[in-house]
Write an enzyme that holds these catalytic residues in place. Structure first.
Site, PDB file in Angstrom:
ATOM      1  N   LEU A   1      -2.369   1.169 -15.506  1.00 20.17           N
ATOM      2  CA  LEU A   1      -1.239   0.579 -14.786  1.00 20.17           C
ATOM      3  C   LEU A   1      -1.638   0.374 -13.332  1.00 20.17           C
ATOM      4  CD1 LEU A   1       1.781  -0.204 -14.435  1.00 20.17           C
ATOM      5  CD2 LEU A   1       2.246   2.237 -14.037  1.00 20.17           C
ATOM      6  N   ASP A   2      -1.425  -0.839 -12.830  1.00 19.55           N
ATOM      7  CA  ASP A   2      -1.725  -1.179 -11.433  1.00 19.55           C
ATOM      8  C   ASP A   2      -0.405  -1.459 -10.717  1.00 19.55           C
ATOM      9  OD1 ASP A   2      -2.611  -2.137  -9.019  1.00 19.55           O
ATOM     10  OD2 ASP A   2      -3.937  -3.666  -9.858  1.00 19.55           O
TER      11      ASP A   2
ATOM     12  N   GLY B   1       1.601  -2.528  -7.729  1.00 18.43           N
ATOM     13  CA  GLY B   1       1.336  -3.327  -6.532  1.00 18.43           C
ATOM     14  C   GLY B   1       0.021  -4.058  -6.695  1.00 18.43           C
TER      15      GLY B   1
ATOM     16  N   THR C   1       3.966  -6.547  -9.390  1.00 15.62           N
ATOM     17  CA  THR C   1       4.062  -6.960  -7.999  1.00 15.62           C
ATOM     18  C   THR C   1       5.487  -7.420  -7.726  1.00 15.62           C
ATOM     19  OG1 THR C   1       3.273  -8.556  -6.324  1.00 15.62           O
ATOM     20  CG2 THR C   1       3.264  -9.283  -8.607  1.00 15.62           C
ATOM     21  N   ILE C   2       5.885  -7.410  -6.451  1.00 16.24           N
ATOM     22  CA  ILE C   2       7.203  -7.913  -6.074  1.00 16.24           C
ATOM     23  C   ILE C   2       7.085  -9.303  -5.422  1.00 16.24           C
ATOM     24  CG2 ILE C   2       8.535  -5.788  -5.972  1.00 16.24           C
ATOM     25  CD1 ILE C   2       6.683  -7.213  -2.953  1.00 16.24           C
TER      26      ILE C   2
ATOM     27  N   GLN D   1       2.076 -14.042  -5.766  1.00 13.02           N
ATOM     28  CA  GLN D   1       0.985 -13.196  -6.230  1.00 13.02           C
ATOM     29  C   GLN D   1       0.937 -13.162  -7.758  1.00 13.02           C
ATOM     30  OE1 GLN D   1       1.541  -9.353  -4.350  1.00 13.02           O
ATOM     31  NE2 GLN D   1       0.124  -9.868  -2.703  1.00 13.02           N
TER      32      GLN D   1
ATOM     33  N   CYS E   1      -4.009  -4.649  14.636  1.00 10.01           N
ATOM     34  CA  CYS E   1      -4.241  -3.621  13.612  1.00 10.01           C
ATOM     35  C   CYS E   1      -5.689  -3.139  13.649  1.00 10.01           C
ATOM     36  CB  CYS E   1      -3.888  -4.164  12.233  1.00 10.01           C
ATOM     37  SG  CYS E   1      -2.107  -4.366  11.966  1.00 10.01           S
TER      38      CYS E   1
END
Length: 383
Positions: A173-174, A176, A198-199, A203, A355
């Site tokens: 299970l991945d 994200g 994914t949300i 993607q 960042c």
């Protein structure tokens, strides 16, 4: 009448703001309109007043608006953070409002989970395809022996597979899954079947195309909606969207999904401090409702649920990764300039540079943590 009184209230306010900023910068090695590549060049008279009034939000928005420029935003950020100005970048009202909001509302609830997907990850696959390497990994590469971004991302994917001790036929299970980078790599090179969630609609669509001929299923789903049983679970660059109110729920959701002898690999950016906070500029323009966990928060949330087997920090590698992404944006922006505004370009340059400077200053960390349900025997993590 003094000379200050003759120039007018707005100009006087700007002069005073400049004096305050100069005092804050003293000793940092950063000088307004200085000669060094990390010195900001100010073009708008209200810049200093805006920064003092709005903190990091005002600084970032002023850059997007073209009020100032800096050849090496990454170096500037690193120097400012090492000088201790990171805390001063948050205004008291901003801190109070965020803590009040986070206390009253679950900012990362199931109903709100898709906001970051719609805001950032759905911005445009054409943009991310030019910024990232061919794996489309949107997380820190592993540069221990790598000399290019692509090598670093392949090394990161393989490191995760080795830590998970993947074997042919396993169900993985991945959580994200992004654009399917880990799912594709694990299925292709380790002969496992992968379910990725994914949300982000963009993607999910591209991940399905990339993994079309592999035993990979990509679903548009929140982690709290998962069912089933998996031999291994991986979550790369997703935990930053879980939120402090849901950390315990995250681990309690994963436990029944994981086989008795299973392993979970959690790959996340981490904070040096335990706090309910987020940079207001990042929150508004890049990752809405995001929050960086601390060591304490992860430990408290997982205690009694899963057993920590290994914890690795290679946050310094994110500096190199982000600078490689910035190089790609600068090199390939002309290919998509007709579809995105100049303000969007400056937004991405600022985001990636700032960042990178934060990781260089060791203000942020990158952790890979391996958990089990309490399997017997010794676990030796590869490096």
């Amino acid at each position: 009448m003094t000379s200050d009184q003759r120039i007018g209230p707005i100009a006087l306010s700007n002069i005073r703001a400049r004096r305050v900023l100069d005092a804050l910068l003293e000793g940092s090695g950063v000088t307004l309109n200085g000669p060094a590549p990390w010195d900001p060049q100010v073009y708008h008279p209200d810049f200093c007043s805006r920064v003092l009034r709005q903190g990091s939000l005002g600084l970032g928005e002023a850059y997007m608006d073209g009020w100032w420029e800096c050849e090496r935003l990454d170096d500037m950020t690193c120097r400012l953070l090492l000088h201790g100005l990171g805390e001063r970048a948050h205004t008291p009202s901003e801190r109070m409002m965020y803590r009040l909001q986070a206390g009253l509302i679950n900012l990362q609830s199931k109903a709100r989970a898709y906001i970051v997907g719609e805001t950032h990850y759905d911005l445009g696959n054409d943009l991310f395809e030019r910024m990232l390497d061919p794996t489309l990994c949107y997380s820190c590469g592993y540069w221990k022996t790598a000399s290019t971004l692509h090598e670093a991302q392949l090394a990161k994917l393989e490191l995760a597979c080795r830590k998970l001790e993947l074997r042919p036929g396993m169900r993985v299970l991945d959580i994200g899954c992004g654009w399917g980078s880990f799912a594709e790599h694990a299925a292709r090179h380790h002969n496992v079947s992968v379910t990725g969630i994914t949300i982000s609609r963009e993607q999910a669509e591209l991940a399905r195309k990339r993994c079309a001929n592999l035993p990979v299923a990509i679903e548009l789903k929140d982690y709290r909606e998962l069912e089933g049983r998996f031999d291994r679970i991986v979550s790369i660059g997703m935990f930053e969207h879980v939120g402090h109110r849901n950390y315990r729920t995250y681990f309690e959701t994963i436990r029944p999904l994981l086989a008795e002898d299973g392993l979970l690999l959690l790959h996340t950016i981490g904070s040096n401090r335990t706090e309910v906070s987020i940079d207001p500029w990042i929150n508004r323009y890049i990752f809405p409702n995001g929050m960086l966990p601390s060591i304490k928060q992860i430990a408290d949330a997982s205690e009694g649920v899963l057993l920590m087997e290994d914890w690795q920090n290679f946050g310094a590698d994110y500096d190199t990764t982000l600078m490689a992404w910035l190089h790609n944006v600068d090199t390939h922006w002309h290919e998509i300039a007709n579809r995105y505004s100049e303000r969007t370009r400056r937004m991405f340059r600022y985001y990636l540079s700032v960042c990178a400077g934060a990781f260089r200053a060791r203000d942020l960390q990158l952790w890979q943590i391996v958990f089990s349900r309490r399997r017997p025997g010794r676990y030796d993590a590869p490096r």
